[in-house]
Design an enzyme around this catalytic site. Structure first.
Site, short mmCIF file in Angstrom:
data_model
loop_
_atom_site.label_atom_id
_atom_site.label_comp_id
_atom_site.label_asym_id
_atom_site.label_seq_id
_atom_site.Cartn_x
_atom_site.Cartn_y
_atom_site.Cartn_z
N GLN A 92 30.56 -11.24 -28.10
CA GLN A 92 30.40 -10.71 -26.75
C GLN A 92 30.36 -9.18 -26.81
OE1 GLN A 92 33.43 -11.98 -23.96
NE2 GLN A 92 32.42 -10.96 -22.22
N HIS A 98 29.16 -13.84 -18.79
CA HIS A 98 27.74 -14.13 -18.55
C HIS A 98 27.31 -15.33 -19.38
CE1 HIS A 98 28.11 -11.15 -21.78
NE2 HIS A 98 27.06 -11.71 -22.35
P1 5GP Z 1 26.53 -10.66 -25.25
O1 5GP Z 1 26.26 -10.19 -26.65
O2 5GP Z 1 27.66 -9.88 -24.61
O3 5GP Z 1 26.70 -12.13 -25.13
O4 5GP Z 1 25.21 -10.36 -24.44
C1 5GP Z 1 24.97 -9.20 -23.73
C2 5GP Z 1 23.52 -9.21 -23.37
O5 5GP Z 1 23.31 -8.25 -22.36
C3 5GP Z 1 22.59 -8.84 -24.53
O6 5GP Z 1 21.70 -9.92 -24.76
C4 5GP Z 1 21.88 -7.59 -24.04
O7 5GP Z 1 20.53 -7.57 -24.41
C5 5GP Z 1 22.06 -7.65 -22.54
N1 5GP Z 1 22.12 -6.38 -21.88
C6 5GP Z 1 22.90 -5.31 -22.22
N2 5GP Z 1 22.72 -4.30 -21.35
C7 5GP Z 1 21.81 -4.74 -20.45
C8 5GP Z 1 21.23 -4.14 -19.29
O8 5GP Z 1 21.49 -2.99 -18.93
N3 5GP Z 1 20.34 -4.90 -18.60
C9 5GP Z 1 20.02 -6.17 -18.97
N4 5GP Z 1 19.13 -6.82 -18.22
N5 5GP Z 1 20.56 -6.76 -20.04
C10 5GP Z 1 21.44 -6.05 -20.77
#
Ligand code: 5GP
Ligand code: ZN
Length: 112
Positions: A92, A98
């Site tokens: 994460q 999310h």
């Molecule tokens: P995690 O690694 O926390 O599960 O996923 C975070 C996700 O958020 C990543 O896939 C990354 O591309 C996305 N993300 C990060 N910053 C932003 C943003 O400012 N806008 C959007 N639409 N996605 C984001």
């Protein structure tokens, strides 16, 4: 609090809504890992899946149901993957709960 997904939900950072209701907001991932890569977040700031107490169980179900709505809207009848990275070892990187909805290509793992 400085949270990128709270800023997106509040409209301070522009995004294209894919699905929304009074509890959840869904928008395309900035760095898509599949032809369809949508993030589904609760409007309320919850740090992670591991930070959701018993009173949030209904909201978790609602988030999952919203992923199904988006999958249908996107025509992912041949299948899709829903992922919730949780905590540091879970990969994460954004500390606002999310769901990733991924589809539009084979998601088989291992590939083949
Ligand atoms: P995690 O690694 O926390 O599960 O996923 C975070 C996700 O958020 C990543 O896939 C990354 O591309 C996305 N993300 C990060 N910053 C932003 C943003 O400012 N806008 C959007 N639409 N996605 C984001
Ligand atoms: Zn937040």
């Amino acid at each position: 609090m400085d949270c990128v997904f709270c800023s997106i939900v509040a409209g301070k950072i522009p995004s294209t809504p894919v699905y929304q209701d009074d509890l959840v907001y869904a928008f395309p991932d900035l760095h898509p890992q599949a032809p369809v890569h949508v993030l589904i977040v609760p409007r309320e700031h919850i740090r992670s899946l591991d930070d959701s107490d018993a009173e949030k169980r209904a909201l978790l179900g609602h988030l999952l149901g919203s992923a199904v709505e988006v999958a249908r809207q996107k025509g992912l009848g041949s299948g899709y993957r829903v992922v919730v990275n949780t905590g540091e070892n879970g990969g994460q990187t954004v500390d606002h709960l999310h769901l990733h909805l991924l589809g539009g290509r084979s998601m088989h793992w291992p590939p083949g």
